[in-house]
Design a protein around this motif. Structure first.
Motif, mmCIF file in Angstrom:
data_model
loop_
_atom_site.group_PDB
_atom_site.id
_atom_site.type_symbol
_atom_site.label_atom_id
_atom_site.label_comp_id
_atom_site.label_asym_id
_atom_site.label_seq_id
_atom_site.Cartn_x
_atom_site.Cartn_y
_atom_site.Cartn_z
ATOM 1 N N LEU A 258 0.852 -1.127 -0.011
ATOM 2 C CA LEU A 258 -0.080 -0.179 0.055
ATOM 3 C C LEU A 258 0.922 1.198 -0.039
ATOM 4 O O LEU A 258 1.902 1.312 0.755
ATOM 5 C CB LEU A 258 -0.805 0.013 1.142
ATOM 6 N N TYR A 259 0.503 2.091 -0.819
ATOM 7 C CA TYR A 259 1.165 3.328 -0.866
ATOM 8 C C TYR A 259 0.770 4.318 -0.004
ATOM 9 O O TYR A 259 -0.620 4.646 0.011
ATOM 10 C CB TYR A 259 1.267 4.187 -2.446
ATOM 11 N N ILE A 260 1.360 5.012 0.899
ATOM 12 C CA ILE A 260 1.165 6.188 1.597
ATOM 13 C C ILE A 260 1.700 7.494 1.125
ATOM 14 O O ILE A 260 2.928 7.516 0.979
ATOM 15 C CB ILE A 260 1.608 5.987 3.090
ATOM 16 N N PRO A 261 0.779 8.222 0.766
ATOM 17 C CA PRO A 261 1.201 9.524 0.072
ATOM 18 C C PRO A 261 1.912 10.368 1.157
ATOM 19 O O PRO A 261 2.107 10.346 2.178
ATOM 20 C CB PRO A 261 -0.129 10.135 -0.050
ATOM 21 N N LYS A 262 2.529 11.436 0.615
ATOM 22 C CA LYS A 262 3.479 12.440 1.326
ATOM 23 C C LYS A 262 2.530 13.340 2.005
ATOM 24 O O LYS A 262 2.788 13.668 3.089
ATOM 25 C CB LYS A 262 4.181 13.239 0.359
ATOM 26 N N ARG A 263 1.423 13.722 1.462
ATOM 27 C CA ARG A 263 0.602 14.822 2.044
ATOM 28 C C ARG A 263 -0.982 14.112 2.133
ATOM 29 O O ARG A 263 -1.079 13.291 1.255
ATOM 30 C CB ARG A 263 0.449 16.071 1.252
ATOM 31 N N LEU A 264 -1.776 14.621 3.066
ATOM 32 C CA LEU A 264 -3.089 14.271 3.257
ATOM 33 C C LEU A 264 -3.788 14.803 2.232
ATOM 34 O O LEU A 264 -4.076 16.450 2.297
ATOM 35 C CB LEU A 264 -3.365 14.598 4.693
ATOM 36 N N PRO B 82 -8.040 14.969 0.670
ATOM 37 C CA PRO B 82 -9.226 14.603 1.100
ATOM 38 C C PRO B 82 -9.664 13.694 -0.086
ATOM 39 O O PRO B 82 -10.552 12.722 0.293
ATOM 40 C CB PRO B 82 -10.007 15.709 1.016
ATOM 41 N N SER B 83 -9.110 13.598 -1.237
ATOM 42 C CA SER B 83 -9.851 12.782 -2.054
ATOM 43 C C SER B 83 -8.899 11.362 -2.449
ATOM 44 O O SER B 83 -9.413 10.578 -3.250
ATOM 45 C CB SER B 83 -9.848 13.419 -3.675
ATOM 46 N N SER B 84 -8.040 11.236 -1.413
ATOM 47 C CA SER B 84 -7.300 10.043 -1.436
ATOM 48 C C SER B 84 -8.002 8.818 -1.085
ATOM 49 O O SER B 84 -8.913 8.631 -0.121
ATOM 50 C CB SER B 84 -6.183 10.213 -0.373
ATOM 51 N N SER B 85 -7.589 7.616 -1.673
ATOM 52 C CA SER B 85 -8.048 6.446 -1.306
ATOM 53 C C SER B 85 -7.904 6.069 0.069
ATOM 54 O O SER B 85 -8.875 5.162 0.791
ATOM 55 C CB SER B 85 -7.948 5.103 -2.311
ATOM 56 N N LEU B 86 -6.886 6.197 0.713
ATOM 57 C CA LEU B 86 -6.511 6.182 2.083
ATOM 58 C C LEU B 86 -7.465 6.942 3.071
ATOM 59 O O LEU B 86 -7.998 6.212 3.956
ATOM 60 C CB LEU B 86 -4.878 6.388 2.323
ATOM 61 N N LYS C 250 -8.392 11.313 10.199
ATOM 62 C CA LYS C 250 -7.649 11.560 11.357
ATOM 63 C C LYS C 250 -6.389 10.370 11.236
ATOM 64 O O LYS C 250 -5.170 10.516 11.459
ATOM 65 C CB LYS C 250 -8.280 11.526 12.585
ATOM 66 N N ALA C 251 -7.214 9.297 10.893
ATOM 67 C CA ALA C 251 -6.207 8.221 11.143
ATOM 68 C C ALA C 251 -4.911 8.205 10.002
ATOM 69 O O ALA C 251 -3.848 7.537 9.972
ATOM 70 C CB ALA C 251 -6.912 6.689 10.969
ATOM 71 N N ALA C 252 -5.693 8.345 8.750
ATOM 72 C CA ALA C 252 -4.734 8.762 7.704
ATOM 73 C C ALA C 252 -3.520 9.783 8.024
ATOM 74 O O ALA C 252 -2.547 9.564 7.635
ATOM 75 C CB ALA C 252 -5.518 9.167 6.397
ATOM 76 N N ALA C 253 -3.939 10.863 8.440
ATOM 77 C CA ALA C 253 -3.085 11.780 9.149
ATOM 78 C C ALA C 253 -1.807 11.112 9.820
ATOM 79 O O ALA C 253 -0.552 11.521 9.753
ATOM 80 C CB ALA C 253 -3.527 13.046 9.392
ATOM 81 N N VAL C 254 -2.208 10.326 10.860
ATOM 82 C CA VAL C 254 -1.170 9.901 11.750
ATOM 83 C C VAL C 254 -0.373 8.584 10.862
ATOM 84 O O VAL C 254 0.877 8.674 11.181
ATOM 85 C CB VAL C 254 -1.962 8.915 12.874
ATOM 86 N N LEU C 255 -1.137 8.040 10.036
ATOM 87 C CA LEU C 255 -0.317 6.997 9.317
ATOM 88 C C LEU C 255 0.618 7.795 8.288
ATOM 89 O O LEU C 255 1.708 7.411 8.028
ATOM 90 C CB LEU C 255 -0.988 6.360 8.425
ATOM 91 N N ILE C 256 0.356 8.853 7.909
ATOM 92 C CA ILE C 256 1.492 9.763 6.892
ATOM 93 C C ILE C 256 2.412 10.198 7.757
ATOM 94 O O ILE C 256 3.412 10.193 7.229
ATOM 95 C CB ILE C 256 0.454 10.890 6.227
ATOM 96 N N ASP C 257 2.100 10.710 8.948
ATOM 97 C CA ASP C 257 3.082 11.105 9.965
ATOM 98 C C ASP C 257 3.896 9.933 10.350
ATOM 99 O O ASP C 257 5.203 10.115 10.475
ATOM 100 C CB ASP C 257 2.544 11.733 11.180
#
Length: 147
Positions: A39-45, A47-51, A58-65
């Motif tokens: 799974l690719y984790i993008p560099k920035r959050l 809103p249209s991301s599949s993640l 909130k969880a996606a922001a933590v995973l990106i961090d």
């Protein structure tokens, strides 16, 4: 929160860290929906991301961090089984206390904590009986006359 701690002990890598930071449900969704895949984790959050649509903003922001701009291997559902190794890893205490609490042997607890495997034990080879009909080569060469 205790549920996230036990989940974090079962999940490896970034998903375990995601569960430690309080988003165990999101980690379970990733394992259930994308288990066994990269799974690719993008560099920035975005809103249209599949993640974001999968686990929430909130969880996606933590995973990106945790691991943004990289690929992660999402573990399969097999990592969620309550195995003896997971029980040993998430139990606190001395080797003897963990052994009594989990039902594992003290040797197994030490092995899991050290992260290695036990050394295999091999039965020593028995010496073959000497065949008296055979000539000892060294003695034969020593007694042979030299030209």
């Amino acid at each position: 929160m205790a549920e996230d701690r036990t989940l974090a002990a079962r999940l490896p890598g970034p998903l375990g860290e995601l569960a430690r930071r309080g988003h165990g449900g999101a980690a379970l969704i990733l394992v259930r929906e994308r288990g066994g895949l990269k799974l690719y984790i993008p560099k920035r959050l975005l809103p249209s991301s599949s993640l974001v649509t999968l686990i929430g903003e909130k969880a996606a922001a933590v995973l990106i961090d945790i691991c943004g701009n990289s690929h992660i291997d999402v573990p399969s559902r097999g990592c969620l089984n309550d195995t003896l190794k997971a029980a040993v890893l998430r139990t606190d205490g001395s080797t003897r206390e963990i052994s009594q609490a989990t039902g594992a042997t003290e040797r197994y607890v030490r092995m899991v904590r050290n992260g290695g495997a036990p050394q295999p034990w091999h039965r020593p080879r028995r010496a073959k009986p000497k065949d008296e009909r055979q000539i000892d080569l060294e003695n034969w060469l020593a007694t042979k006359p030299k030209p």
